[in-house]
Design a protein around this motif. Structure first.
Motif, PDB file in Angstrom:
ATOM      1  N   ASN A 179      38.049  39.710  37.326  1.00 32.15           N
ATOM      2  CA  ASN A 179      38.191  41.137  37.551  1.00 32.15           C
ATOM      3  C   ASN A 179      39.103  41.674  36.453  1.00 32.15           C
ATOM      4  O   ASN A 179      38.817  41.509  35.290  1.00 32.15           O
ATOM      5  CB  ASN A 179      38.726  41.414  38.969  1.00 32.15           C
ATOM      6  CG  ASN A 179      38.547  42.844  39.405  1.00 32.15           C
ATOM      7  OD1 ASN A 179      38.614  43.769  38.611  1.00 32.15           O
ATOM      8  ND2 ASN A 179      38.300  43.029  40.690  1.00 32.15           N
ATOM      9  N   ARG A 180      40.235  42.261  36.781  1.00 32.44           N
ATOM     10  CA  ARG A 180      41.166  42.720  35.763  1.00 32.44           C
ATOM     11  C   ARG A 180      42.412  41.852  35.674  1.00 32.44           C
ATOM     12  O   ARG A 180      43.375  42.191  34.980  1.00 32.44           O
ATOM     13  CB  ARG A 180      41.540  44.184  36.029  1.00 32.44           C
ATOM     14  CG  ARG A 180      40.445  45.160  35.609  1.00 32.44           C
ATOM     15  CD  ARG A 180      40.843  46.604  35.846  1.00 32.44           C
ATOM     16  NE  ARG A 180      40.737  46.948  37.265  1.00 32.44           N
ATOM     17  CZ  ARG A 180      41.050  48.139  37.764  1.00 32.44           C
ATOM     18  NH1 ARG A 180      41.498  49.086  36.959  1.00 32.44           N
ATOM     19  NH2 ARG A 180      40.914  48.383  39.053  1.00 32.44           N
ATOM     20  N   MET A 181      42.399  40.715  36.365  1.00 30.56           N
ATOM     21  CA  MET A 181      43.501  39.765  36.258  1.00 30.56           C
ATOM     22  C   MET A 181      43.280  38.909  35.016  1.00 30.56           C
ATOM     23  O   MET A 181      42.189  38.368  34.817  1.00 30.56           O
ATOM     24  CB  MET A 181      43.589  38.892  37.500  1.00 30.56           C
ATOM     25  CG  MET A 181      43.868  39.674  38.772  1.00 30.56           C
ATOM     26  SD  MET A 181      44.197  38.590  40.176  1.00 30.56           S
ATOM     27  CE  MET A 181      42.699  37.637  40.230  1.00 30.56           C
TER      28      MET A 181
ATOM     29  N   LEU B   6      48.155  40.970  37.112  1.00 37.37           N
ATOM     30  CA  LEU B   6      47.161  41.726  37.876  1.00 37.37           C
ATOM     31  C   LEU B   6      46.396  42.737  37.032  1.00 37.37           C
ATOM     32  O   LEU B   6      45.370  43.263  37.457  1.00 37.37           O
ATOM     33  CB  LEU B   6      47.842  42.449  39.046  1.00 37.37           C
ATOM     34  CG  LEU B   6      48.242  41.560  40.222  1.00 37.37           C
ATOM     35  CD1 LEU B   6      49.081  42.346  41.213  1.00 37.37           C
ATOM     36  CD2 LEU B   6      47.019  40.985  40.904  1.00 37.37           C
ATOM     37  N   GLY B   7      46.867  43.036  35.842  1.00 35.02           N
ATOM     38  CA  GLY B   7      46.145  43.954  34.969  1.00 35.02           C
ATOM     39  C   GLY B   7      46.736  45.349  34.996  1.00 35.02           C
ATOM     40  O   GLY B   7      47.757  45.628  35.633  1.00 35.02           O
TER      41      GLY B   7
ATOM     42  N   THR C  33      47.671  44.629  44.072  1.00 34.46           N
ATOM     43  CA  THR C  33      46.648  43.744  44.629  1.00 34.46           C
ATOM     44  C   THR C  33      45.358  43.871  43.813  1.00 34.46           C
ATOM     45  O   THR C  33      45.119  44.883  43.158  1.00 34.46           O
ATOM     46  CB  THR C  33      46.329  44.078  46.104  1.00 34.46           C
ATOM     47  OG1 THR C  33      45.681  45.355  46.176  1.00 34.46           O
ATOM     48  CG2 THR C  33      47.581  44.097  46.949  1.00 34.46           C
ATOM     49  N   ARG C  34      44.537  42.821  43.879  1.00 38.04           N
ATOM     50  CA  ARG C  34      43.188  42.845  43.316  1.00 38.04           C
ATOM     51  C   ARG C  34      42.249  42.161  44.304  1.00 38.04           C
ATOM     52  O   ARG C  34      42.570  41.111  44.858  1.00 38.04           O
ATOM     53  CB  ARG C  34      43.129  42.107  41.977  1.00 38.04           C
ATOM     54  CG  ARG C  34      43.862  42.790  40.839  1.00 38.04           C
ATOM     55  CD  ARG C  34      43.159  44.040  40.375  1.00 38.04           C
ATOM     56  NE  ARG C  34      43.873  44.653  39.239  1.00 38.04           N
ATOM     57  CZ  ARG C  34      43.789  45.916  38.925  1.00 38.04           C
ATOM     58  NH1 ARG C  34      43.012  46.732  39.624  1.00 38.04           N
ATOM     59  NH2 ARG C  34      44.462  46.390  37.902  1.00 38.04           N
ATOM     60  N   LYS C  35      41.080  42.764  44.498  1.00 36.01           N
ATOM     61  CA  LYS C  35      40.097  42.232  45.426  1.00 36.01           C
ATOM     62  C   LYS C  35      38.903  41.683  44.643  1.00 36.01           C
ATOM     63  O   LYS C  35      38.406  42.329  43.729  1.00 36.01           O
ATOM     64  CB  LYS C  35      39.637  43.329  46.397  1.00 36.01           C
ATOM     65  CG  LYS C  35      38.655  42.862  47.462  1.00 36.01           C
ATOM     66  CD  LYS C  35      38.317  44.022  48.403  1.00 36.01           C
ATOM     67  CE  LYS C  35      37.330  43.607  49.481  1.00 36.01           C
ATOM     68  NZ  LYS C  35      37.003  44.749  50.387  1.00 36.01           N
ATOM     69  N   ILE C  36      38.458  40.485  45.017  1.00 35.02           N
ATOM     70  CA  ILE C  36      37.343  39.834  44.340  1.00 35.02           C
ATOM     71  C   ILE C  36      36.367  39.305  45.391  1.00 35.02           C
ATOM     72  O   ILE C  36      36.773  38.666  46.363  1.00 35.02           O
ATOM     73  CB  ILE C  36      37.831  38.666  43.459  1.00 35.02           C
ATOM     74  CG1 ILE C  36      38.727  39.184  42.340  1.00 35.02           C
ATOM     75  CG2 ILE C  36      36.649  37.891  42.867  1.00 35.02           C
ATOM     76  CD1 ILE C  36      39.358  38.090  41.528  1.00 35.02           C
TER      77      ILE C  36
ATOM     78  N   ARG D 198      41.759  38.472  48.134  1.00 38.05           N
ATOM     79  CA  ARG D 198      42.664  39.536  47.729  1.00 38.05           C
ATOM     80  C   ARG D 198      43.935  38.880  47.183  1.00 38.05           C
ATOM     81  O   ARG D 198      44.595  38.107  47.875  1.00 38.05           O
ATOM     82  CB  ARG D 198      43.006  40.472  48.886  1.00 38.05           C
ATOM     83  CG  ARG D 198      43.593  41.807  48.399  1.00 38.05           C
ATOM     84  CD  ARG D 198      43.975  42.707  49.563  1.00 38.05           C
ATOM     85  NE  ARG D 198      42.876  43.039  50.428  1.00 38.05           N
ATOM     86  CZ  ARG D 198      42.025  44.044  50.210  1.00 38.05           C
ATOM     87  NH1 ARG D 198      42.167  44.787  49.119  1.00 38.05           N
ATOM     88  NH2 ARG D 198      41.061  44.303  51.057  1.00 38.05           N
TER      89      ARG D 198
ATOM     90  N   HIS E  25      47.683  39.222  45.830  1.00 33.79           N
ATOM     91  CA  HIS E  25      48.841  40.097  45.983  1.00 33.79           C
ATOM     92  C   HIS E  25      49.968  39.627  45.074  1.00 33.79           C
ATOM     93  O   HIS E  25      50.231  38.416  44.959  1.00 33.79           O
ATOM     94  CB  HIS E  25      49.353  40.076  47.426  1.00 33.79           C
ATOM     95  CG  HIS E  25      48.343  40.500  48.449  1.00 33.79           C
ATOM     96  ND1 HIS E  25      48.266  41.794  48.926  1.00 33.79           N
ATOM     97  CD2 HIS E  25      47.384  39.793  49.108  1.00 33.79           C
ATOM     98  CE1 HIS E  25      47.299  41.863  49.832  1.00 33.79           C
ATOM     99  NE2 HIS E  25      46.749  40.672  49.964  1.00 33.79           N
TER     100      HIS E  25
ATOM    101  N   THR F 259      48.571  49.146  40.871  1.00 32.37           N
ATOM    102  CA  THR F 259      48.255  48.374  42.063  1.00 32.37           C
ATOM    103  C   THR F 259      48.951  47.018  42.046  1.00 32.37           C
ATOM    104  O   THR F 259      49.169  46.426  40.985  1.00 32.37           O
ATOM    105  CB  THR F 259      46.732  48.157  42.185  1.00 32.37           C
ATOM    106  OG1 THR F 259      46.459  47.418  43.382  1.00 32.37           O
ATOM    107  CG2 THR F 259      46.185  47.383  40.991  1.00 32.37           C
TER     108      THR F 259
END
Length: 448
Positions: free
Chosen positions: A113-115, A29-30, A36-39, A164, A166, A34
């Motif tokens: 994103n940051r993943m 996830l980076g 979670t990551r939202k894209i 999202r 998780h 967090t």
């Protein structure tokens, strides 16, 4: 009927000839605490398109639950892209043609994103015909699926167009009213769901469907009279898509209903592909077909590969009628053209915010604006359709639909205007051999 592009995605299944599996690292996830990551994604012709970096190059990928490894294509518009540890392979997929040569590359860094996955394996199709950008009106460079879903619990919100991701160990599901959870079978890196269909008033037939978000179609069913999966009497032949090994044809029809648990969709669009297209596939086992984007988008969902669960919640698309090609024509972007517009404001150019694609503009004598816009052409016509009956031809340049200039709209919006509803009269202004021609036809019911 000749096709100039891939109308619908049909590359869900990918088989590798003479290729041994390679180690591929997992996504993280980076940085940060967090879980979670939202894209955000673009929803284009029922397909989810996400931004993704491959070794630092910014690309667009379709999120495809039916593909095992990322596939890269349409790299002509990239100045350069680095691929690591490259070797030649042979790939086979859906279609009636022979296998094709491709490239396999390992150790690539994928960033969403940051993943990040610092060791992603991918395949590169070099055939220039494998280009979906003209038919989607949006640049697309590849597809990605299992390697992303296997690492996370993925929330897909078709309504608000976001994903999202998780971390499975930290995910806690919050139950919502009206949702239901079902078993999700993951076999050979592909996800399957169970459903029931009713064809021509017969009893419900249980079906096992590939969950195929990389197909813009609604439902494919494999003909199987013993199960009760027979092609309805009212149908027509149609090009369904192109796989990695050739073109796929089938019979387009409408079935009474599709049921997933207690969720029932009526008058569903369906196709029965010719099974010759699957001759190179591994044993299909008890699979009965595929559920594509036009069906899946009717739910917001939580896709949980680690736990083998799929949670569905009907959304605003649920009760929308399924979309058929009533006019019988396909459109695509084919290069660009200049359009000239008079400027009534003597003080100079005033930007027209409805000119969606006119981002290159030239002023002529402070009286005329020349805008460079995509050219939309007729790429295919169905035999016996209203468009064919009035004389439309492949290669015709579409200028306006019912008086509305098409350069002001996205490609999918133009297609929607042309196929709005049965009984509607459609007037198309066409350019053919430097002549402007008007064609008019009425959209009619396909299965009367």
């Amino acid at each position: 009927m000749r096709r100039l592009q891939w109308k619908k995605w049909a590359v869900a299944a990918l088989w590798l000839a003479g290729v041994s599996p390679m180690f591929s690292q997992h996504y993280a996830l980076g940085s940060g605490e967090t879980s979670t990551r939202k894209i955000r994604f673009e929803l284009i012709n029922n397909l989810m398109v996400i931004p993704l970096e491959v070794n630092g190059a910014s690309l667009n990928f379709i999120l495809d639950t039916g593909v095992s490894k990322p596939i890269l294509f349409n790299l002509a518009d990239q100045d350069s892209i680095e691929l690591k540890n490259v070797s030649k392979i042979t790939i086979r997929g859906l279609g009636e043609g022979p296998p094709m040569e491709a490239l396999r590359s390992s150790g690539n860094t994928f960033r969403i994103n940051r993943m990040v996955n610092p060791g992603q394996e991918l395949y590169v199709v070099l055939d220039r015909e494998m280009n979906f950008t003209p038919s989607l009106g949006f640049p697309v460079h590849g597809i990605i699926g299992y390697d992303l879903f296997r690492d996370f619990v993925v929330e897909i919100n078709y309504n608000r167009k976001f994903l999202r991701f998780h971390a499975p160990e930290a995910y806690r599901h919050k139950a919502r009213k009206g949702e239901a959870t079902f078993p999700l079978e993951v076999e050979q890196r592909k996800a399957f769901l169970s459903a029931y269909v009713v064809v021509e008033g017969r009893q419900e037939v249980p079906v096992k469907l590939l969950m195929d978000s990389g197909s813009s179609d609604a439902l494919w069913l494999f003909p199987d009279p013993e199960k009760g999966l027979m092609v309805p009497e009212k149908h027509y032949e149609e090009y369904l898509g192109k796989g990695l090994s050739g073109i796929i044809y089938g019979k387009r029809t409408q079935i009474e209903q599709v049921r997933i648990g207690e969720f029932v969709l009526h008058d569903a669009k369906a196709a029965f592909p010719h099974m010759e297209s699957f001759w190179q596939a591994a044993d299909l086992g008890d699979r009965s077909g595929s559920a594509g984007g036009e069906l899946l988008k009717r739910f917001n969902m939580v896709v949980n590969y680690p736990a083998g669960e799929l949670t569905l919640s009907p959304n605003a698309y649920f009760d929308e009628p399924f979309q058929f090609n009533l006019a019988g024509i396909e459109l695509e972007h084919a290069g660009v053209r200049y359009i000239a517009q008079r400027i009534s404001d003597s003080r100079g150019f005033v930007r027209d915010d409805t000119d969606t694609f006119g981002n290159v503009q030239i002023m002529v004598g402070n009286q005329t604006k020349l805008s460079l816009v995509p050219e939309i052409v007729v790429s295919a016509i169905r035999v016996g359709s209203p468009a064919e009956e009035v004389g439309l031809r492949e290669g015709d340049v579409v200028l306006a639909v019912n008086g509305r200039p098409v350069h002001r709209y996205k490609l999918q919006e133009v297609l929607q205007m042309i196929n709005d509803r049965k009984g509607k009269r459609v007037r198309l202004l066409i350019e053919r051999y430097n002549r402007d021609l008007m064609f008019s036809f009425v959209l009619r019911e396909l299965f009367e």
